[in-house]
Structures are given as structure tokens and as C-alpha cells.
Design an enzyme around this catalytic site. Structure first.
Site, PDB file in Angstrom:
ATOM      1  N   ASP A  16       0.795  -1.040  -0.079  1.00  0.00           N
ATOM      2  CA  ASP A  16       0.055   0.164   0.028  1.00  0.00           C
ATOM      3  C   ASP A  16       0.810   1.323  -0.023  1.00  0.00           C
ATOM      4  O   ASP A  16       1.201   1.973   0.944  1.00  0.00           O
ATOM      5  CB  ASP A  16      -0.835  -0.157   1.161  1.00  0.00           C
ATOM      6  CG  ASP A  16      -2.095   1.078   1.222  1.00  0.00           C
ATOM      7  OD1 ASP A  16      -2.137   1.626  -0.023  1.00  0.00           O
ATOM      8  OD2 ASP A  16      -2.672   1.220   2.186  1.00  0.00           O
ATOM      9  N   GLU A  95      -6.494   4.695  -9.179  1.00  0.00           N
ATOM     10  CA  GLU A  95      -7.611   5.282  -8.765  1.00  0.00           C
ATOM     11  C   GLU A  95      -8.502   6.227  -9.709  1.00  0.00           C
ATOM     12  O   GLU A  95      -7.486   7.084 -10.330  1.00  0.00           O
ATOM     13  CB  GLU A  95      -7.620   5.731  -7.323  1.00  0.00           C
ATOM     14  CG  GLU A  95      -8.705   6.368  -6.557  1.00  0.00           C
ATOM     15  CD  GLU A  95      -8.728   5.977  -5.012  1.00  0.00           C
ATOM     16  OE1 GLU A  95      -9.437   6.371  -4.277  1.00  0.00           O
ATOM     17  OE2 GLU A  95      -7.919   5.435  -4.546  1.00  0.00           O
ATOM     18  N   LYS A 131      -9.804   1.578  -9.341  1.00  0.00           N
ATOM     19  CA  LYS A 131     -10.131   1.728  -8.041  1.00  0.00           C
ATOM     20  C   LYS A 131     -11.065   2.898  -8.239  1.00  0.00           C
ATOM     21  O   LYS A 131     -11.116   3.908  -8.431  1.00  0.00           O
ATOM     22  CB  LYS A 131      -8.850   2.175  -7.415  1.00  0.00           C
ATOM     23  CG  LYS A 131      -9.039   1.563  -5.886  1.00  0.00           C
ATOM     24  CD  LYS A 131      -7.436   2.051  -5.227  1.00  0.00           C
ATOM     25  CE  LYS A 131      -7.344   1.961  -3.781  1.00  0.00           C
ATOM     26  NZ  LYS A 131      -6.198   2.550  -3.236  1.00  0.00           N
ATOM     27  N   THR A 155     -13.293   0.686  -3.322  1.00  0.00           N
ATOM     28  CA  THR A 155     -12.332   1.209  -2.072  1.00  0.00           C
ATOM     29  C   THR A 155     -13.186   1.947  -1.276  1.00  0.00           C
ATOM     30  O   THR A 155     -14.533   2.138  -1.375  1.00  0.00           O
ATOM     31  CB  THR A 155     -11.103   2.190  -2.570  1.00  0.00           C
ATOM     32  OG1 THR A 155     -10.390   2.179  -1.414  1.00  0.00           O
ATOM     33  CG2 THR A 155     -11.575   3.376  -3.327  1.00  0.00           C
ATOM     34  N   PHE A 177     -11.959  -0.969   4.745  1.00  0.00           N
ATOM     35  CA  PHE A 177     -10.778  -0.134   5.586  1.00  0.00           C
ATOM     36  C   PHE A 177     -10.994  -0.321   7.124  1.00  0.00           C
ATOM     37  O   PHE A 177     -11.559   0.262   7.750  1.00  0.00           O
ATOM     38  CB  PHE A 177     -11.100   1.401   5.268  1.00  0.00           C
ATOM     39  CG  PHE A 177     -10.531   1.812   3.907  1.00  0.00           C
ATOM     40  CD1 PHE A 177     -10.330   0.946   2.818  1.00  0.00           C
ATOM     41  CD2 PHE A 177      -9.921   3.206   3.683  1.00  0.00           C
ATOM     42  CE1 PHE A 177      -9.768   1.477   1.732  1.00  0.00           C
ATOM     43  CE2 PHE A 177      -9.526   3.677   2.683  1.00  0.00           C
ATOM     44  CZ  PHE A 177      -9.252   2.986   1.664  1.00  0.00           C
TER      45      PHE A 177
END
Length: 318
Positions: A16, A95, A131, A155, A177
């Protein structure tokens, strides 16, 4: 073996970060990026050439300043993805602009643009996960893209309602998350810490994982946004875990036996009933979950703010 070595035997480990040296150091299978990580990386002179390349590309391929800025931002994200794919063997997540989180058509259009930029660089779409924030509009965009074999990573996911909607849309992967759920409950309860075994983020991902496996959903579960290695070890066996360099290093430096906590072959008598979610259900269930509603909105705002900061940097170069 250290904890990281053991974890890799039961879970796909994902980096990440947007920092290439960290990715090289921990040899993950995949990598994820987001606007905040790319913004942080652009402060490092080692990545200056990626920005300069994106600026030149945008000036050569767009006339209006607004179009140049949009194209440059997309090309910068793709440049990072291309470099990351020189290190990881499988996939990189790139993303979509968080400001498109409530616009299905614009999200699909942006995804097509990103895939085209990768294709122009010789990168097949199978290596990319688009994403997208787990809003209803984002999930519907992912459903369209998946039918085109453009795979997606949903996400900013904080609730089971989001997870079920994603699974029914047949998205490739979700990123619940963990750490941000932990943050919310820690503040809500007025405590300094919550043990990993009782961590609401860990419990949420465990529940989603078991639900998916019980009902045969193919969507992959990738725990994300960790605050400590206890959260990670409690999810050992999850399909994937995306972990920051700091926590990867801590896992690597920690010895001890790591027990597998999640397995699709052992759901521990999980018997929750299957439910189906339409738009009305989704919006109501999300609204009823204060944590998920607040963290989803906050996450979109924060990513959007970092995009604007990055745009300000790019504008100076344009």
C-alpha cells in the site's frame, strides 16, 4: 520464519504505497495507490521525471489548459502504475478521481481513459484494477466495467451493505478499510485502544469474508488501511491484505507463530442469511450506519482534497 514470511503463505500480500523502493524491499504480489500516496511521492525528487513526462505528454496531446490538466493527472497516475508493474508480478490498482464518486457515466469514461493510457504503454487491462469509491454510483460503474473485462477495486468500503452490493455487481475486488473503522469506534467509545480480537474493523472484514465464501461470491476481499500488525494477524488467511511499508517492516522484524484465522474451508458455523440489495436498500442501510456514512464521505473528501493539491502542483508546471 518471521510473520511476513508466514503471512505470504496464507494471504496475498499487497504493498500500500507509491514508493518504488519500498515495493522492491518487500516483494508483494500486487500494489495499490491512491491520490494521497501519489501526492506524497511527488515530494520526492526521485519521481520528478514521472511528473515531467506526464506534463510533456499532456501538452502534446491536449490544447486547452483544462484538458491538459486532466490528461496530465491521468498520465501521472498511469506513469506510477507502469513503474510499479516493473516490480510486482501481477496487478496495480489505479484510482479514478474521487470527485466522480457520484457520477456513474463519468467514472466509466475515466476508467476507459486510464485503460487506454495503459494500453498505449503496452500494459494489458488484466494487469490493472480500476479503483473506485464504494458509492452506489461507483458500484454501478464497476458493474458496467466488469462486463467489459475491466476489473475493479472498490475502495472506501466500511459496511456489509457496500460489500454485498459489490459482490452482486460481480466486481473483482473490494478493499474494506479496517483502520478507519477502528479510528471511528475508538473515538466514539472514548478509548485509546481496542484489542485486535475485538477491533470492529477486523470483525467487519471477517464477517464479509465469511459471507462471501458461504454464498460462493467470487469477489476478492482485500483488507486495507491498517493501524497495527495485530489487525493484520487477526485477518491472516484473508484473500489479500494491502499493507503500508511501515507495517510490512514490523511484520518482517517480528518472530513467532502466525495462526491462520480465515479459511474458506472453515467458516466456523457461519449461518447468516443471504440478502439481496437494491438501490433503496443500499441507501437506507448505509444511512443507518453512522460510521460507514461518515467515513465514506470523509474518505471521498480527503482524496478529493489531495487531488486538488496535486493539481495545483501540476498547474505550476503546465
Amino acid at each position: 520464519m518471521n510473520l511476513l514470511e508466514q503471512l505470504k503463505k496464507m494471504t496475498v500480500v499487497v504493498a500500500d504505497t507509491g514508493d518504488f523502493e519500498s515495493i522492491k524491499a518487500f516483494t508483494p504480489r500486487d500494489a495499490t495507490t491512491n491520490p494521497s500516496l501519489i501526492l506524497a511521492a511527488t515530494d520526492d525528487d526521485r519521481y520528478k521525471n514521472l511528473i515531467d513526462q506526464a506534463v510533456v505528454y499532456a501538452k502534446e496531446n491536449a490544447e486547452k489548459k483544462e484538458e491538459q490538466l486532466s490528461l496530465c493527472m491521468d498520465k501521472l497516475s498511469v506513469n506510477f502504475g507502469i513503474e510499479i508493474l516493473k516490480i510486482v508480478p501481477k496487478r496495480v490498482s489505479t484510482e479514478v478521481d474521487a470527485r466522480l464518486s457520484f457520477d456513474t457515466d463519468a467514472t466509466v469514461k475515466k476508467a476507459h481513459q486510464l485503460i487506454k493510457l495503459y494500453a498505449d504503454a503496452g500494459i494489458p487491462k488484466e494487469k490493472i484494477l480500476i479503483k473506485i469509491a464504494s458509492t452506489w454510483e461507483g458500484i454501478k460503474a464497476a458493474e458496467i466495467l466488469e462486463k467489459e473485462n475491466i476489473h475493479c477495486n472498490l475502495t472506501l468500503l466500511f459496511s456489509k451493505a457496500q460489500a454485498i452490493a459489490c459482490a452482486e455487481a460481480k466486481v473483482q475486488l473490494i478493499s474494506p478499510f479496517v483502520g478507519r473503522i477502528y479510528d471511528w469506534y475508538k473515538q466514539s467509545r472514548g478509548v485509546d485502544d481496542i484489542p485486535a480480537t475485538e477491533d470492529p474493523g477486523v470483525l467487519s472484514v471477517t464477517d464479509i469474508y465469511k459471507y462471501y465464501k458461504k454464498y460462493g461470491y467470487k469477489t476478492e476481499v482485500m483488507g486495507a488501511s491498517f493501524r497495527n500488525i495485530g489487525e493484520i494477524t487477526e485477518l491472516a488467511g484473508c484473500d489479500l491484505l494491502t499493507i503500508s511499508p511501515k507495517l510490512l517492516k514490523e511484520l518482517e522484524e517480528t518472530e513467532g507463530e502466525l495462526k491462520q484465522k480465515l479459511s474458506e474451508n472453515d467458516l466456523g458455523g457461519y449461518n447468516e442469511a443471504k440478502i439481496s440489495i437494491d438501490e433503496k436498500d443500499f441507501r437506507w442501510l448505509l444511512n443507518e450506519d453512522a460510521m460507514a456514512t461518515e467515513k465514506l464521505s470523509e474518505g471521498i473528501r480527503k482524496f478529493a482534497a489531495d487531488i486538488i493539491k496535486l493539481e495545483d502542483k501540476i498547474n505550476q508546471k503546465l
